[in-house]
Scaffold this active site. Sequence first.
Site: not given
Ligand code: MG
Length: 349
Positions: A135, A186, A219, A243, A247
Amino acid sequence: MKSFNLAVIAGDGIGPEVVAQGLKVLDVVAAKYQVNFVKKNYELGAAFWHKTKAALPDDVMNDLAKADVILLGAVGDPSVPSGTLERGLLLKLRFGFDHFVNLRPARLFAGVKSAVTNSNNIDFLVVREGTEGLYVGAGQVKDEGSKSELATEESINTYKGVERVIRYAFNKAKVRPRQKLTLVHKNNVLVRAGGLWTRVFNEVAKEFPEVKTDYLHVDAAAMFFVTNPDRFDVVVTDNLFGDILTDIAAAICGGIGLAASANINPTGKFPSMFEPVHGSAPDIAGKNLADPTATILSIAMMLDHLGLVDAARDVETAVAQDLLNRKDSKRGTDEIGAAISNAISKAVA
Ligand code: MG
Ligand code: NAI
């Protein structure tokens, strides 16, 4: 009487609707606990950008820096090129105010039906790194629009950045009943960044012998968030993984309308910022359909951050009660906000 300067960025879409309900709750709490919040509204977001072609001018940023805390609704609008407000406003705040901890609790409240899992014992905390990773905006585009176009996004991870967020997560895990911390990365493919994260995690772990540690690839973690969410206590991970995973965490805990978050600068050098996980939801904006609960729970996190612990528990209890009674009722944004505010004013302090 304690007094705090609260900067309010209601933003776009459903942002102003959910923030209005959040502030209603905050007013009730402030009166009940004899605290004063001096609010200052900042007209930032799509309309401001159309007027000025600026997402967040530096003088506004400097003014925001004087606040004790920031409450943000959501930003983003289809009329503004994607990323303009998300990067220019939201990420500018998170990076500029060095919000290196992005706290996102995943809690399935009693009475809430999880859409995707049979577990009814979900109560974990995701500590997402907030100022590094993919980001930061490092990367380049070559030959844009041509068949030989090349686009790169670079993930930046520093020892300092990784160490401070991992240490914060260990300190969180240490004081929770289960005392467990899971690192998610990962490191079998992203060997450079994953190597740094794993090494630092193992190094800091030595200082916290009481905390049980665990590692999952992202994963597998995504799968276990759905199939075995009760195995998690505290999760620490990088910016992008956090992020996406949060969700999923929101979905397993009854939906994005309930998911709260805090962008924390633990040093106190700059104001921390509290916001629902969801975005501006243009599809339901202006219809009194948005659930303000995520914003109200974010305000509870803000109260905790300010040391107003009893007030924070009071808000959470009122939300828990509201969710327990909610069943399939078709109440709108205003009605949910009013129900929670009323419950707080009636409950004995
Ligand atoms: Mg988000
Ligand atoms: P979104 O979170 O705004 O919406 C996703 C879905 O969830 C939509 O169907 C929406 O109606 C629903 N939803 C969201 N919040 C809800 C609530 N409180 N109650 C009930 N339903 C709710 O994500 P989307 O659609 O990807 O993004 C819309 C805009 O928001 C974009 O411009 C995006 O960049 C921006 N965004 C901003 C964020 C922020 O300000 N922190 C975070 C995520 C997206």
